[in-house]
Design an enzyme around this catalytic site. Structure first.
Site, PDB file in Angstrom:
ATOM      1  N   GLY A 493       0.815  -1.199   0.000  1.00  0.00           N
ATOM      2  CA  GLY A 493       0.000   0.000   0.000  1.00  0.00           C
ATOM      3  C   GLY A 493       0.853   1.253   0.000  1.00  0.00           C
ATOM      4  O   GLY A 493       2.009   1.228   0.405  1.00  0.00           O
ATOM      5  N   GLY A 496      -0.452   8.927   1.955  1.00  0.00           N
ATOM      6  CA  GLY A 496       0.135  10.209   2.302  1.00  0.00           C
ATOM      7  C   GLY A 496       1.311  10.075   3.246  1.00  0.00           C
ATOM      8  O   GLY A 496       2.265  10.836   3.210  1.00  0.00           O
ATOM      9  N   GLY A 498       3.387   7.393   3.591  1.00  0.00           N
ATOM     10  CA  GLY A 498       4.541   6.686   3.046  1.00  0.00           C
ATOM     11  C   GLY A 498       4.077   5.367   2.459  1.00  0.00           C
ATOM     12  O   GLY A 498       2.996   5.289   1.893  1.00  0.00           O
ATOM     13  N   LYS A 499       4.922   4.352   2.590  1.00  0.00           N
ATOM     14  CA  LYS A 499       4.570   3.071   1.989  1.00  0.00           C
ATOM     15  C   LYS A 499       4.341   2.013   3.060  1.00  0.00           C
ATOM     16  O   LYS A 499       4.898   2.094   4.140  1.00  0.00           O
ATOM     17  CB  LYS A 499       5.699   2.615   1.071  1.00  0.00           C
ATOM     18  CG  LYS A 499       5.776   3.457  -0.188  1.00  0.00           C
ATOM     19  CD  LYS A 499       6.942   3.064  -1.063  1.00  0.00           C
ATOM     20  CE  LYS A 499       6.918   3.893  -2.344  1.00  0.00           C
ATOM     21  NZ  LYS A 499       8.261   4.164  -2.843  1.00  0.00           N
ATOM     22  N   ASP A 610     -12.124   8.905  10.779  1.00  0.00           N
ATOM     23  CA  ASP A 610     -11.840   8.517   9.407  1.00  0.00           C
ATOM     24  C   ASP A 610     -12.381   7.117   9.142  1.00  0.00           C
ATOM     25  O   ASP A 610     -11.695   6.264   8.600  1.00  0.00           O
ATOM     26  CB  ASP A 610     -10.335   8.594   9.145  1.00  0.00           C
ATOM     27  CG  ASP A 610     -10.017   8.783   7.676  1.00  0.00           C
ATOM     28  OD1 ASP A 610     -10.970   8.988   6.893  1.00  0.00           O
ATOM     29  OD2 ASP A 610      -8.837   8.721   7.304  1.00  0.00           O
TER      30      ASP A 610
END
Ligand SMILES: *[C@@H]1O[C@H](CO)[C@@H](O)[C@H](O)[C@H]1NC(C)=O
Ligand SMILES: *[C@@H]1O[C@H](CO)[C@@H](O)[C@H](O)[C@H]1NC(C)=O
Ligand SMILES: *[C@@H]1O[C@H](CO)[C@@H](O)[C@H](O)[C@H]1NC(C)=O
Ligand SMILES: *[C@@H]1O[C@H](CO)[C@@H](O)[C@H](O)[C@H]1NC(C)=O
Ligand SMILES: *[C@@H]1O[C@H](CO)[C@@H](O)[C@H](O)[C@H]1NC(C)=O
Ligand SMILES: *[C@@H]1O[C@H](CO)[C@@H](O)[C@H](O)[C@H]1NC(C)=O
Ligand SMILES: *[C@@H]1O[C@H](CO)[C@@H](O)[C@H](O)[C@H]1NC(C)=O
Ligand SMILES: *[C@@H]1O[C@H](CO)[C@@H](O)[C@H](O)[C@H]1NC(C)=O
Ligand SMILES: *[C@@H]1O[C@H](CO)[C@@H](O)[C@H](O)[C@H]1NC(C)=O
Ligand SMILES: *[C@@H]1O[C@H](CO)[C@@H](O)[C@H](O)[C@H]1NC(C)=O
Ligand SMILES: *[C@@H]1O[C@H](CO)[C@@H](O)[C@H](O)[C@H]1NC(C)=O
Length: 822
Positions: A493, A496, A498-499, A610
C-alpha cells in the site's frame, strides 16, 4: 571625504543603537493596569495605570476595588502592585483592543489579602483568554505570584475572562498585556524524544514555568527588555562540582542572530560551568531539577554564551533533558563563529513528562578534548494541550468523566468553515484519484499529541517512546531484514504517510510495516498519534500495534498483518471473491464493535474521524478490524490544516453536521459508519465519478431510492439471492438512522451494534433450514422465477421478499442464481 561620511554613518548608527538599547523594546500594544488602585503606579521604568483608566474595556459587572496595608510584602520592585486588587463577584471580561497581531504576553499579578468580608486566600476562579484556558480552579493561599502567558492574537481584540467558581469570587492585583517581538517564539522546534519537529507552535498558548539564570544570580525585570524575571539556578542545582562565572561585559550581540529581546546581557553574562580545573579527567554532569505539571509538552530554551574565554580553546559537551539528548556534542565556539561573548540559544520540545520532574543536564562529551560544560540560562514554557488548555483538566475526576465524554466537540472558526467548503470541492477530485490506494496507510495531519491532556493516562501515553515502559521499539535492522530491505515487491500500500510493506520476522510473524517518509513534516505527529492510540487500545476489532522504530530518523509503525486487506477491496474494484451477506453482516458487526469500544472503552471517548471501508481491514478469517488512528482524537483542534485534512481523508463519509456546524462528535463516526453500511449493501464506491450524475454520490443516490420506497434498486446484485428480506430491511433501517442529518437523531454505536446483531440473527435463522450453502434457501424461488418471469412481481410483493421485488431485479437475480448453481 568618503571616509568621513562613512564615519558619520557609523557614528550615527552607533547613536541609533544606543537609543535602541536605552529605550529597550517598545511594545505597540501596551496595557499595564494596577487593578483596584486609584493612582498610577510606577514600577521600574513603567507606569501601571490606575484601575479606572481602563474601566471602559471591562464588562459591566459588580466589581470591588480592594486594598491592603499588608506589611507582609517585602518591598520588591513590583510590591506596589500588590497593595490593591479588583474583586470579581461574577464572570467578567476585559476586552483589550489590539493594534498589532502576533504573539502577546499576558502577565497576571496575584497577592491574596483580606479586605472586609473578602478573604482573597479563599477565592477560587478560572481565567481564559481567547479560547485558551489559562487557569482553572485557581486558588492562592499566600505569597505573591506572577503568572505569565503568551499566545498569538490574530483578531483585533483580546478578551480576558475571569470566572469565579460557584460561591466564590475572583481577583487580580495587576495585569499586563504587551505585544512581543516576532522573533521571540519560533513556529516549530525540534523534539527531543523523537526525530523531527513539533509544528504549529504559533497556534499554541505558552505558559512560562520558569526562567532561570545560571550563575547563581537572579536577574530582575528592570534589567530585561521584556520585563522578565530570571530566577537564580542554585535552588534547582543538584550538587555537583560546579563553578560560577560572571563576565557581563564580555557579552556582545553584534553581528549575531541573538538580540537582547531573547535574553539580556545579565543572563548571558553569568553561567554555571563544570569545575574541571582540578581534574582534567572529570566526567560528571551538571544537573538541574525542575518540577512541572505532568502530561504537557514543554518548550525548553537553552541559552549559551562563552564568557569563559578559556585558553584551552574550543570545547564540546552534551546537553540532556530527562536523559535524552537535547544536543549531542554541542560546539558553542563553532556556532558562534569563535566570537567570545556572542550569545547562542536553541529550542527543543520535550514530551517525556510522564513524571512531574524535568531534569536538565550538561556534561562532557567524549568527543571533546577536555571536560567542559556550561549553561547560561534556561527557559521552560508549558505548551497548551489539544484542548487549548494550560491546566490539567478536571475531567479525570469523578462525575466529570462521563460528562466530558459527551461534550467532546470540535468547533472550528468561521474561516475554517469556509475553508472546508473550498476543500470539499477540490477533495472530490483528489479522493477520486486516490481511491485505489490502500488505506492501512494513515494520512492525518494533527499537530499535537492526543492523549497528553488526560492525566490518568500519563504513564502510558507519554512514555510511548521510551523503551523502558513499552516493549514496542524495534531495531531498524530487524525491520530491514523482515521487509527484505524494503523491497518494492513487498509493498502492499501507499499513502500520504509513506509506503506499507509486508514483512516477515525471523520467528515467522507476518507484519505490515508502515514506513513514513522522513521528509514529511506532518508525518511525525501522525506517527505519534498512531502509536499513542494503538498502544493504549487493545481490542479484537482494532488493528494491533506490534511495534515501531524511530532509529535513524525513521518513522516506522509495525502492525499485525491483515491477510485479506481492506473491506473496500472486497466490495468493489478488485477481483477478490464476493462477500456473502452473512459475511458482510459479520464484518459490519466486527467493525461496529471496534468503534463502540473506541467510543466507550475508556474514560474519554475517542473519535476515529476517518471511518471508511478502506480503514476496515480483514484478517485471514475475514474478521474485521478498524485501522488508521492517525486522525483519531479526544479533543478539538481549531487550526485549518487539520480541518482540511479531516475533509480530505474522508470525503464522502463526512458528517454533514460537521460540515455545516463544525461540530465533531462520536456521531460523526456513526454517520461515516452508515456510509460504510451503504457501501456494503450496494457494493459500490461512495463517490464514483464514472457513473451518471445522479448516481455519483452513493448516499444521495441510495437515500433517494429509499425515499421512493425502492432501495432495492441500489442493492448489490450479488446479495439478492442470499439475503433474507427481513435482515436486509433491518440493515437498511439502521443505515438510514446512522445517516440522519442531525447527530442527535443518529443512534449510538452500541445501538447500531445491537441492531446489526439482530439482523444477523434473522439472516441465520433463515439460512438454517437448509445447510446446503448460502444460496440454497432461495433455490426453489429461482427456479420459479426463471420459468415464470411474468409472475415474478406478484410473487415477490406477496412473498417474503416484499418490496425487494422488481422486474429488473428479479431477472438479474434469477440469472445470477442460475450461474451460481451450475
Ligand atoms: C495616569 O496616567 C495616565 C497616562 O499617563 C494619565 O492620563 C492619567 O491621568 C493618570 N492618572 C492618575 C490618577 O494620575
Ligand atoms: C530605566 O531607567 C533608568 C533611569 O531612569 C535607566 O538607567 C535604565 O536603563 C532604564 N532601563 C530600561 C530597561 O529601560
Ligand atoms: C491597616 O493596618 C492596621 C493594623 O494592622 C489596621 O488596623 C487597619 O484597619 C488597616 N487598614 C486597612 C485599610 O486595611
Ligand atoms: C483567609 O483564608 C485563609 C485560607 O483559607 C486562612 O488561612 C486565613 O486564616 C484566612 N484569614 C482570615 C483573616 O480570615
Ligand atoms: C473561539 O472559539 C469560537 C467558537 O467557540 C470562535 O467563534 C472564535 O472565533 C474563537 N476565537 C478565537 C480568538 O480564536
Ligand atoms: C500568528 O498567527 C498568524 C496566522 O495563523 C501567523 O501568520 C503568524 O505568523 C503568527 N504569528 C506568530 C508570532 O506566531
Ligand atoms: C549561591 O549564592 C548563595 C548566596 O547568595 C550561596 O549561599 C550559595 O552557596 C551559592 N551557590 C553556589 C553554587 O555558589
Ligand atoms: C543566523 O541565522 C541564519 C539563518 O537562520 C544562519 O544561516 C546563520 O548561520 C546564523 N548566524 C549565526 C551567527 O548564528
Ligand atoms: C579573551 O582572552 C584573550 C587573552 O587570553 C584576550 O586578549 C581577549 O580580550 C579576551 N576576550 C574577551 C572577550 O574577554
Ligand atoms: C550524563 O547524563 C546522561 C543522561 O542522563 C547520561 O547518559 C550520562 O551517562 C551522564 N554522564 C555522566 C558522566 O554521568
Ligand atoms: C478529585 O477531586 C478531589 C476533590 O475535589 C481531590 O481530592 C482528588 O485529588 C481529585 N482526584 C484526582 C485524580 O484529581
Amino acid at each position: 571625504m568618503g571616509n568621513l561620511s562613512f564615519q558619520l554613518i557609523l557614528s550615527c548608527s552607533y547613536l541609533f543603537c544606543l537609543i535602541c538599547i536605552a529605550s529597550g523594546f517598545v511594545p505597540l500594544d501596551n496595557y499595564l493596569i494596577d487593578c483596584g488602585s486609584p493612582r498610577n503606579a510606577s514600577v521600574g521604568n513603567r507606569t501601571f495605570l490606575a484601575d479606572n483608566f481602563y474601566s471602559d474595556i471591562l464588562s459591566t459587572a459588580q466589581n470591588i476595588l480592594a486594598n491592603t496595608n499588608s506589611s507582609s510584602l517585602s518591598s520588591s520592585y513590583d510590591s506596589t502592585l500588590y497593595l490593591t486588587a479588583r474583586i470579581f463577584d461574577q464572570a467578567s471580561r476585559y476586552t483589550f483592543p489590539i493594534k498589532e497581531n502576533g504573539r502577546h504576553l499576558i502577565r497576571l499579578y496575584f497577592f491574596p489579602f483580606v479586605y472586609r468580608e473578602y478573604n482573597l486566600s479563599t477565592a477560587k476562579f478560572s481565567i481564559s483568554a481567547q479560547n485558551f484556558t489559562l487557569l482553572e480552579g485557581f486558588q492562592l493561599d499566600k505569597g505573591s505570584v506572577v503568572k505569565e502567558y503568551s499566545f498569538n492574537i490574530t483578531t483585533n481584540q483580546l478578551v480576558l475572562t475571569f470566572t469565579p467558581n460557584t460561591d466564590s469570587f475572583a481577583f487580580v492585583n495587576a495585569l499586563e498585556v504587551i505585544s512581543l517581538p516576532i522573533e521571540l517564539i519560533p513556529h516549530s522546534a525540534r523534539i527531543v524524544e523523537m526525530p523531527g519537529d513539533y509544528q504549529n507552535l504559533q497556534s499554541k498558548a505558552l505558559e512560562t514555568v520558569l526562567r532561570v539564570n545560571m550563575g547563581n544570580q537572579t536577574v530582575h525585570p528592570q534589567k530585561d527588555t521584556l520585563w522578565r524575571l530570571w530566577v537564580s539556578d542554585d535552588t534547582f542545582l543538584k550538587h555537583s562540582t560546579v563553578s560560577i562565572v560572571s563576565n557581563v561585559k564580555a557579552v556582545t550581540y553584534k553581528n549575531g542572530n541573538v538580540t537582547e529581546n531573547i535574553a539580556p546581557p545579565s543572563v548571558y553574562g553569568t553561567a554555571t560551568k563544570l569545575d574541571s580545573v582540578l581534574d582534567p579527567n572529570l566526567n560528571v554532569n551538571i544537573t538541574w531539577l525542575f518540577s512541572v505539571d505532568a502530561g504537557f509538552n514543554y518548550l525548553v530554551r537553552f541559552h549559551f554564551c562563552d564568557i569563559v574565554n578559556s585558553t584551552l580553546g574550543s570545547f564540546l559537551f552534551n546537553v540532556y533533558i530527562n536523559s535524552w539528548f537535547a544536543y549531542r556534542s554541542f560546539d558553542l565556539s563553532t556556532l558562534t563563529s569563535n566570537v567570545i561573548g556572542r550569545p547562542y540559544y536553541f529550542d527543543v520540545i520535550t514530551s517525556s513528562t510522564s513524571s512531574s520532574a524535568l531534569s536538565v543536564s550538561v556534561g562532557p562529551s567524549p568527543e571533546g578534548s577536555y571536560p567542559m560544560a556550561i549553561l547560561n540560562g534556561l527557559e521552560i514554557m508549558k505548551i497548551s494541550n489539544s484542548q487549548d488548555s494550560l491546566e490539567t483538566s478536571d475531567s479525570e475526576n469523578g462525575s466529570l468523566k462521563t460528562n466530558s465524554r459527551s461534550k467532546i466537540i470540535l468547533i472550528a472558526g468561521l474561516s475554517g468553515g469556509i475553508c472546508i467548503v473550498l476543500v470539499v470541492v477540490s477533495a472530490l477530485f483528489f479522493v477520486c484519484r486516490r481511491r485505489r490506494k490502500l488505506a492501512a496507510v494513515g494520512h492525518s495531519k494533527e499537530d499535537n499529541f492526543v492523549m497528553n491532556q488526560t492525566g490518568d493516562k500519563n504513564s502510558n501515553s507519554l512514555a510511548v517512546f521510551s523503551t523502558s515502559t513499552f516493549g514496542y521499539r524495534y531495531p531498524f535492522t530487524a525491520i530491514e531484514e523482515a521487509t527484505n530491505n524494503f523491497s518494492e515487491d513487498l509493498i502492499i500500500g501507499t499513502g500520504g504517510f509513506g509506503k506499507v510493506y509486508k514483512g516477515i520476522f525471523r520467528d515467522g510473524t507476518k507484519v505490515a510495516v508502515k514506513r513514513g517518509q522522513s521528509k514529511s513534516q506532518q508525518g511525525l505527529t501522525e506517527f505519534r498519534t498512531e502509536i499513542e492510540m494503538l498502544s493504549q487500545f487493545r481490542h479484537r476489532h482494532l488493528v494491533s500495534l506490534i511495534g515501531y522504530c524511530d532509529e535513524r530518523n525513521e518513522m516506522i509503525i509495525i502492525y499485525e498483518f491483515m491477510e485479506n486487506g481492506t473491506l473496500k477491496s472486497h466490495l468493489y474494484c478488485s477481483d477478490r471473491p464476493v462477500l456473502s451477506w452473512k459475511q458482510r453482516l459479520e464484518i459490519c458487526i466486527g467493525s461496529a464493535k471496534g468503534l463502540h469500544y473506541l467510543h466507550t472503552g475508556s474514560t474519554r471517548a475517542i473519535i476515529h474521524r476517518d471511518v471508511k471501508s478502506a480503514n476496515i481491514l480483514l484478517d485471514e478469517n475475514l474478521m474485521a478490524k478498524v485501522a488508521d488512528f492517525g486522525l483519531s482524537k479526544t479533543g478539538p483542534e481549531i487550526d485549518q490544516t487539520h480541518v482540511s485534512t479531516a475533509v480530505k481523508g474522508s470525503f464522502g463519509y463526512l458528517d454533514p453536521e460537521y460540515l455545516t456546524r463544525q461540530q465533531l462528535t462520536e456521531k460523526s463516526d456513526v454517520y461515516s459508519f452508515g456510509v460504510v453500511m451503504l457501501e456494503i449493501l450496494c457494493g459500490r464506491a461512495v463517490i464514483d465519478p464514472s457513473l451518471p450524475r445522479e448516481k455519483v454520490n452513493l448516499v444521495e443516490w441510495a437515500m433517494k431510492w429509499r425515499e421512493r420506497g425502492r432501495i432495492q434498486e441500489t442493492i448489490d446484485p450479488h446479495l439478492v439471492a442470499q439475503a433474507s428480506e427481513e435482515s436486509l430491511w433491518k440493515f437498511v433501517e439502521i443505515a438510514e438512522k446512522c445517516l440522519a442529518q442531525c447527530g442527535l437523531d443518529r443512534p449510538q454505536m452500541g445501538d447500531v451494534l445491537w441492531n446489526l446483531e439482530s439482523a444477523l440473527q434473522v439472516q441465520l435463522k433463515e439460512e438454517k433450514p437448509s445447510d446446503k450453502g448460502e444460496l440454497a434457501p432461495r433455490a426453489d424461488w429461482i427456479g420459479y422465477l426463471d420459468t415464470h418471469p411474468s409472475a415474478s412481481t406478484t410473487q415477490f410483493s406477496m412473498g417474503s421478499l416484499g418490496d425487494l421485488a422488481s422486474v429488473s431485479m428479479s431477472k438479474l437475480f434469477a440469472k445470477m442464481a442460475k450461474e451460481d448453481m451450475r
